[in-house]
Design an enzyme around this catalytic site. Structure first.
Site, PDB file in Angstrom:
ATOM      1  N   GLU A   1       0.814  -1.208   0.000  1.00 46.19           N
ATOM      2  CA  GLU A   1       0.000   0.000   0.000  1.00 46.19           C
ATOM      3  C   GLU A   1       0.850   1.260   0.000  1.00 46.19           C
ATOM      4  OE1 GLU A   1      -3.663   0.083   2.315  1.00 46.19           O
ATOM      5  OE2 GLU A   1      -2.979   1.946   3.235  1.00 46.19           O
TER       6      GLU A   1
ATOM      7  N   ARG B   1      -1.193  32.427 -19.585  1.00 51.27           N
ATOM      8  CA  ARG B   1      -1.641  33.502 -18.711  1.00 51.27           C
ATOM      9  C   ARG B   1      -0.645  34.667 -18.729  1.00 51.27           C
ATOM     10  NH1 ARG B   1      -5.637  36.354 -16.354  1.00 51.27           N
ATOM     11  NH2 ARG B   1      -5.122  37.019 -14.239  1.00 51.27           N
TER      12      ARG B   1
ATOM     13  N   GLN C   1      10.365  34.810 -12.987  1.00 47.47           N
ATOM     14  CA  GLN C   1      11.315  33.843 -12.444  1.00 47.47           C
ATOM     15  C   GLN C   1      10.806  33.068 -11.231  1.00 47.47           C
ATOM     16  OE1 GLN C   1      14.245  33.163 -14.120  1.00 47.47           O
ATOM     17  NE2 GLN C   1      14.180  31.369 -12.787  1.00 47.47           N
TER      18      GLN C   1
END
Length: 376
Positions: A239, A265, A276
């Site tokens: 798991e 955008r 940056q």
């Protein structure tokens, strides 16, 4: 040392990415859906690591992890994949590894086909991953045991047909004081509670399961009496590695969406990609993903090679779960106010990632396990 996937693995991953695309959630509040469960079974995710003779796909740990990563990378609902992983790793594999032959023969085909749904009944109100503190008791009687106790946060609990659970059989037995059981839902004295109202992973319903003098026959003991610890440890190895491949896929698609967003955008006359600090944040997201991926693949390889994977599993679980939360938060920062609009799906990914540092053993528990493996 070869870090590349084989051609067969790459092709299997690509096929899963294509096949799992229609497993996206219809809404952020969608609960368990039988149609989705049938699709998960059709993709062989419910029995990926089970031998073909029992109805599974016969894959090892790494190839199983790649299936779950590919499905998540495609955009499949994280909660639905979590439900499948809890079913397979916490329940089906303990039955495969520790049940009596006739019990395996009767249960595994239905578990792999999706006809049977399994619930992981381990956690208690006052005990998480510590088997030595279980309040649920199993009392020896003629032909089996009587279970008394309450389990909480049972993954798939409200809809399960079978529960893999753990109970104290010898309060003074220490490591050998607990026993694992596979219990049918219709067993007298077993009551499954209603689904809990969760904010994330909603396609995997969780609930309480109560045992009151619930009789479990001897042939439903997993392993030997007192062998609950190794049963649980084996399930956790799988798991804490394979399940968290889901979060590798989730990070991959979040990063891909963020890269597309910052390219398109514009803010103050320039692309976000040319800012940056935004580029730095994306670089950190990629670094976290690839670091966790290497650890997870190594953990799976240790399982496949029959080695003790404890150290690698703990490091993989810690790295991937923490990265999933951090990357979801970074994606929210990159999307700004849009991250909190449901149409973009970022807030849903954050809600699905947040529990990753808690279930299957918290981050603090993983650090303790790592320290123990270091000899501390």
């Amino acid at each position: 040392m070869d870090f590349r996937l084989s051609t067969e693995q790459q092709e299997r991953y690509a096929r899963m990415r294509t096949a799992a695309r229609d497993l996206s959630s219809p809404s952020s509040t969608a609960g368990f859906r039988e149609e989705t469960w049938r699709k998960l079974a059709g993709l062989r995710l419910l029995g990926a690591a089970v031998p073909e003779e029992h109805g599974g796909a016969g894959l090892g740990a790494l190839d199983t992890a790649l299936l779950y990563e590919g499905a998540s990378d495609s955009g499949a609902d994280t909660g639905a994949l979590f439900a499948a992983a809890a079913h397979l790793f916490a329940c089906v594999l303990p039955v495969l590894e520790f049940a009596q032959p006739r019990t395996r023969k009767s249960l595994l085909p239905g578990l792999c086909s999706g006809e049977l749904i399994a619930g992981n009944a381990m956690t208690e109100p006052d005990a998480g991953s510590d088997l030595s503190r279980l309040a649920t008791r199993a009392t020896r009687v003629d032909g089996g045991y009587l279970l008394d106790g309450v389990k909480s946060f049972v993954s798939n609990g409200p809809v399960a047909d079978l529960y893999v659970t753990y109970a104290t059989t010898d309060p003074d037995g220490g490591y050998f004081g607990t026993t694992a059981f596979a219990v049918d839902r219709d067993s007298p004295g077993l009551v499954a509670g209603e689904p809990m109202h969760k904010s994330g992973l909603t396609a995997c319903q969780a609930g309480e399961v109560r045992f009151t003098r619930c009789f479990v026959p001897d042939d439903r003991v997993l392993g030997s009496p007192g062998q609950g610890q190794p049963v649980f440890q084996t399930s956790m190895w799988w798991e804490r590695s394979c399940l968290f491949a889901i979060y590798l896929g989730q990070q991959e698609r979040l990063i891909r969406r963020c890269v597309h967003h910052v390219r398109e955008r514009r803010q103050s006359g320039k692309r976000l990609a040319d800012v940056q600090p935004v580029a730095d944040r994306l670089a950190e997201m990629r670094l976290r993903l690839e670091s966790g991926r290497l650890l997870l693949y190594r953990a799976c390889t240790e399982i496949d090679d029959g080695q003790d994977p404890s150290l690698w599993v703990a490091m993989a679980k810690l790295a991937v779960s923490e990265a999933a939360v951090a990357t979801s938060l970074d994606a929210a920062r990159i999307f700004g106010g849009r991250a909190f609009l449901t149409e973009y799906g970022i807030e849903e990914q954050l809600r699905d990632a947040a529990p990753a540092t808690t279930f299957s053993g918290t981050s603090d528990i993983q650090r303790q396990l790592i320290a123990r493996e270091m000899g501390l």
